[in-house]
Design a protein around this motif. Structure first.
Motif, PDB file in Angstrom:
ATOM      1  N   ALA A   1       0.829  -1.202   0.000  1.00  0.00           N
ATOM      2  CA  ALA A   1       0.000   0.000   0.000  1.00  0.00           C
ATOM      3  C   ALA A   1       0.868   1.258   0.000  1.00  0.00           C
ATOM      4  O   ALA A   1       0.569   2.242  -0.714  1.00  0.00           O
ATOM      5  CB  ALA A   1      -0.918  -0.004   1.221  1.00  0.00           C
ATOM      6  N   PHE A   2       1.940   1.223   0.767  1.00  0.00           N
ATOM      7  CA  PHE A   2       2.864   2.359   0.784  1.00  0.00           C
ATOM      8  C   PHE A   2       3.455   2.593  -0.608  1.00  0.00           C
ATOM      9  O   PHE A   2       3.501   3.722  -1.095  1.00  0.00           O
ATOM     10  CB  PHE A   2       3.977   2.094   1.792  1.00  0.00           C
ATOM     11  CG  PHE A   2       5.053   3.136   1.802  1.00  0.00           C
ATOM     12  CD1 PHE A   2       4.903   4.302   2.521  1.00  0.00           C
ATOM     13  CD2 PHE A   2       6.227   2.954   1.075  1.00  0.00           C
ATOM     14  CE1 PHE A   2       5.898   5.274   2.521  1.00  0.00           C
ATOM     15  CE2 PHE A   2       7.221   3.915   1.068  1.00  0.00           C
ATOM     16  CZ  PHE A   2       7.063   5.078   1.796  1.00  0.00           C
ATOM     17  N   ALA A   3       3.900   1.513  -1.269  1.00  0.00           N
ATOM     18  CA  ALA A   3       4.507   1.649  -2.592  1.00  0.00           C
ATOM     19  C   ALA A   3       3.502   2.160  -3.607  1.00  0.00           C
ATOM     20  O   ALA A   3       3.814   3.033  -4.434  1.00  0.00           O
ATOM     21  CB  ALA A   3       5.085   0.307  -3.040  1.00  0.00           C
ATOM     22  N   ILE A   4       2.284   1.640  -3.577  1.00  0.00           N
ATOM     23  CA  ILE A   4       1.275   2.024  -4.572  1.00  0.00           C
ATOM     24  C   ILE A   4       0.834   3.468  -4.376  1.00  0.00           C
ATOM     25  O   ILE A   4       0.792   4.258  -5.326  1.00  0.00           O
ATOM     26  CB  ILE A   4       0.066   1.068  -4.485  1.00  0.00           C
ATOM     27  CG1 ILE A   4       0.472  -0.335  -4.942  1.00  0.00           C
ATOM     28  CG2 ILE A   4      -1.083   1.574  -5.355  1.00  0.00           C
ATOM     29  CD1 ILE A   4      -0.587  -1.387  -4.685  1.00  0.00           C
ATOM     30  N   VAL A   5       0.506   3.836  -3.143  1.00  0.00           N
ATOM     31  CA  VAL A   5      -0.061   5.164  -2.903  1.00  0.00           C
ATOM     32  C   VAL A   5       1.011   6.243  -2.924  1.00  0.00           C
ATOM     33  O   VAL A   5       0.857   7.281  -3.583  1.00  0.00           O
ATOM     34  CB  VAL A   5      -0.818   5.182  -1.562  1.00  0.00           C
ATOM     35  CG1 VAL A   5      -1.335   6.588  -1.255  1.00  0.00           C
ATOM     36  CG2 VAL A   5      -1.964   4.187  -1.602  1.00  0.00           C
TER      37      VAL A   5
END
Length: 345
Positions: A112-116
């Protein structure tokens, strides 16, 4: 409870099931291939100089699309099932799941950190795009698992109950952080995050595949060497120590093995539930609790089950495709409820 099948019969059945799953996974799809054509194209891809005309399309479909997807499903299913056996042995509970040590939630948080954050910074660089999401997911899984293990340590001993409670707490905390990233995401990023959390083998590539294959091979080679120690651990920690096994070292190795295996699987295919819970328990019902049989049989059964689930995800709503996490939940949740009812009886 006496085993339903002998080990030899079980391995024959599971091997045949895996061969069938491999063939169907390679042959079926938007463009279905006959058995003979699938075999010839597969052998030609392996470098065998077989004569044949009109095989170029079949080789392209198999080599670029279905072969990496099939290998990804095989590796993910096997390593999730093996990790489930490791956690059930560690907690001495056949209803334990690899997610209890927080590796799945940690990997989801890293993804989620990488995507957002990647989207808010203008997208991931093309050179890092195939690896950055996987690295963040893998690192998140290892980080949360390390915290769970550290919280479960006291006076040089690992308290399994404390580790379980720490895993539950950190899983909830990671879920809250994922909820925050979901709130901050725009529409396109939210769609990507949602589909990743549902799990899928779609978009499999050799670039994403080879790190998982290395981890899966390591887990599959190492865990069977600890089969006797896991059998002794079923008797209790004190009994295992009296039998000469280093229980604390075994706990560390099981946690590390699970973190590596599940972290790599989640990084490659997203969140896929119930494989690590259902498969070891089902094999245990058929063949008994001996880890010398349970470990390799669970690897075969996990790979077969995930390939069959992927087939269902591809074909049920064709040409659309269901996320594979939905299929495994539809298969696993009723079985889990059955186990609960059976346990009460």
């Amino acid at each position: 409870m006496r085993p339903v099948l002998t080990p030899r019969a079980l391995f024959v059945i599971l091997s045949l099931a895996l061969l069938l799953a491999l063939w169907l996974s390679l042959a079926l799809g938007p463009v279905s291939l006959p058995l003979g054509e699938t075999l010839r194209a597969s052998l030609r891809l392996l470098g065998l100089p077989l004569a044949g005309d009109g095989q170029a399309q079949a080789e392209l479909i198999l080599g670029q699309i279905r072969m990496p997807r099939t290998l990804l499903g095989l590796a993910v299913g096997a390593v999730l099932a093996l990790s489930g056996v490791a956690m059930q042995g560690l907690f001495r509970n056949p209803l334990a799941d690899p997610g209890l040590v927080g590796v799945s939630s940690g990997a989801a948080l890293g993804a989620a950190f990488a995507i957002v954050i990647g989207a808010s910074l203008g997208g991931l660089p093309d050179a890092l795009s195939p690896y950055l999401l996987s690295l963040c997911a893998f690192g998140g899984g290892l980080g949360v698992t390390a915290m769970v293990y550290r919280l479960g340590r006291r006076d040089g001993q690992t308290n399994v109950a404390t580790m379980l409670l720490a895993g539950i707490a950190l899983t909830a905390l990671a879920g809250a952080a994922i909820g925050l990233f979901t709130y901050l995401a725009d529409d396109a990023t939210l769609r990507t995050l949602t589909f990743w959390n549902l799990g899928s083998l779609n978009g499999a590539s050799y670039t994403r595949l080879w790190p998982l294959l290395i981890v899966t091979a390591g887990v599959a080679l190492w865990l069977p060497r600890r089969a006797k120690a896991l059998n002794a651990l079923l008797l209790g920690e004190s009994e295992a120590r009296h039998l000469g096994f280093e229980v604390e070292r075994l706990k560390r190795e099981l946690v590390l093995c699970t973190a590596l295996g599940v972290g790599a699987a989640v990084a490659a295919a997203g969140l896929i539930g119930f494989i690590g819970l259902v498969v070891p328990h089902l094999v245990r019902l058929l063949a008994g609790p001996d880890h010398r049989v349970l470990l390799p049989a669970s690897a075969l059964a996990g790979a077969s089950l995930l390939l069959f689930a992927d087939l269902a995800a591809r074909l049920v709503l064709a040409p659309a495709e269901l996320p594979i996490g939905i299929v495994t939940a539809l298969l696993g949740a009723p079985f889990f409820l059955y186990l609960l009812v059976r346990g009460r009886a």
